[in-house]
Scaffold this active site. Structure first.
Site, short mmCIF file in Angstrom:
data_model
loop_
_atom_site.label_atom_id
_atom_site.label_comp_id
_atom_site.label_asym_id
_atom_site.label_seq_id
_atom_site.Cartn_x
_atom_site.Cartn_y
_atom_site.Cartn_z
N LYS A 179 0.83 -1.22 0.00
CA LYS A 179 0.00 0.00 0.00
C LYS A 179 0.86 1.26 0.00
CE LYS A 179 0.61 1.40 4.44
NZ LYS A 179 0.69 2.73 5.07
N THR A 238 -3.92 5.46 3.27
CA THR A 238 -2.64 5.91 2.72
C THR A 238 -2.82 6.71 1.44
OG1 THR A 238 -1.45 4.06 3.71
CG2 THR A 238 -0.43 5.08 1.80
#
Length: 333
Positions: free
Chosen positions: A191, A248
């Site tokens: 991620k 994120t």
């Protein structure tokens, strides 16, 4: 009272120390810089990474690793992933036989393409049952402000995972248990790379369709790699997968997203590094994630594109055009 040692006085290490203390644990926070340790002990504030946040009195800071580890049930590792091996080699002889090592790190080691739990088991010489992982949408500043958040605590031994769950469960931090360490770690590592890609798109002025495409296809790449390495595909639909990816890729608090945004705006790698005060794990881990994918025979075009921009100097527009020109395949792949 459960004793815990947290290694790393950065924002996430400090925030997790706060979680442990709020959950009723006695916490020793290890740092390498004496002046920062002294400031934390004197003011109960980490002025470098979480200014304005008062830390619980159950946290004490130290530069002495042996002191931090004395009687610790959990040793939490929150150092930059590429420094783990060297640091842990010095700490491993100080570990007590019952101590569980907990990784907060979200990276893949350069050169070996090993996950952090694998590095921990190798360097410390401990079985998988003594290594746990915490992963999820956990932006440190929001947690330090005690905003509600959830995460996953994963360990091959479910009993150990439940013990850690109890040690870090607070009114604002809800941990779920999982035995899929591989999936949780891959979700956290990849991620960061996708966050760089989405940040680049933001920096280029592209819209939500582009970002949604990168997030969704990035999750598909992560899942493919996870399946190749034996992870549970359902993990990637949960907090350690989609949850962490969304946070994120959408938050200005995300270091990787911010780093990518600066690259997308035309800043050079050197300029972006200079403007970034904390470690953006995806910058180095994008190379090791791609290495792991190639070793596993898995195609990860978004990760490859990020490596091309960050380490090979290709312009973002050129890389985007190459991604869009790839041959079409069924969506499920």
């Amino acid at each position: 009272m459960t004793r815990c040692a947290v290694f790393g006085t950065g924002s996430w290490g400090t925030a997790f120390a706060m979680i442990l203390a709020d959950a009723g644990c006695e916490v020793a926070l290890w740092g390498r810089r004496q002046e920062l340790v002294d400031a934390i002990n004197a003011t109960h504030v980490n002025p470098d990474y979480l200014p304005g946040v008062t830390l619980p009195g159950a946290i004490r800071a130290t530069t002495d690793a042996a002191d931090a580890l004395a009687g610790a049930e959990f040793a939490v590792l929150a150092v930059p992933s590429q420094t783990l091996r060297e640091n842990l080699a010095g700490w491993a002889p100080l570990l007590e036989p019952q101590t569980v090592l907990v990784s907060l790190m979200k990276g893949i080691e350069l050169g070996t393409a090993k996950r952090m739990s694998e590095v921990i088991a190798e360097v410390a010489g401990v079985p998988a049952e003594r290594v746990a992982v915490v992963s999820g949408p956990n932006l440190a500043r929001e947690i330090a402000n005690r905003q509600p958040a959830a995460s996953v605590v994963a360990c091959a031994d479910e009993v150990v995972a439940k013990r850690l769950q109890t040690a870090c469960h607070t009114p604002y931090f809800r941990p779920y248990t999982n035995t899929d360490v591989v999936g949780c770690e891959l979700g956290g590592a990849v991620k960061n790379v996708i966050g760089l890609a989405v940040g680049m798109a933001d920096g280029m002025g592209l819209g939500d369709n582009t970002k949604a495409t990168l997030i969704t296809r990035g999750l598909a790449e992560t899942t493919r790699l996870g399946l190749a390495l034996g992870a549970d595909p359902y993990t990637f639909a949960g907090l350690a997968g989609m949850g962490d990816l969304v946070a994120t890729c959408s938050s200005p608090l995300s270091r990787n997203h911010t780093f990518g945004t600066n690259l997308g705006r035309g800043m050079s790698l050197e300029e972006t590094i200079a403007a970034t005060k904390q470690t953006a794990e995806g910058v180095k881990s994008c190379e090791s994630v791609l290495d792991l994918a190639r070793r596993s025979g898995v195609e990860m075009p978004i990760v490859e594109a990020v490596v091309d921009v960050v380490h090979n100097g290709r312009p973002t527009q050129e890389v985007l055009a190459a991604l869009m020109a790839r041959s079409a395949k069924p969506e499920r792949r």
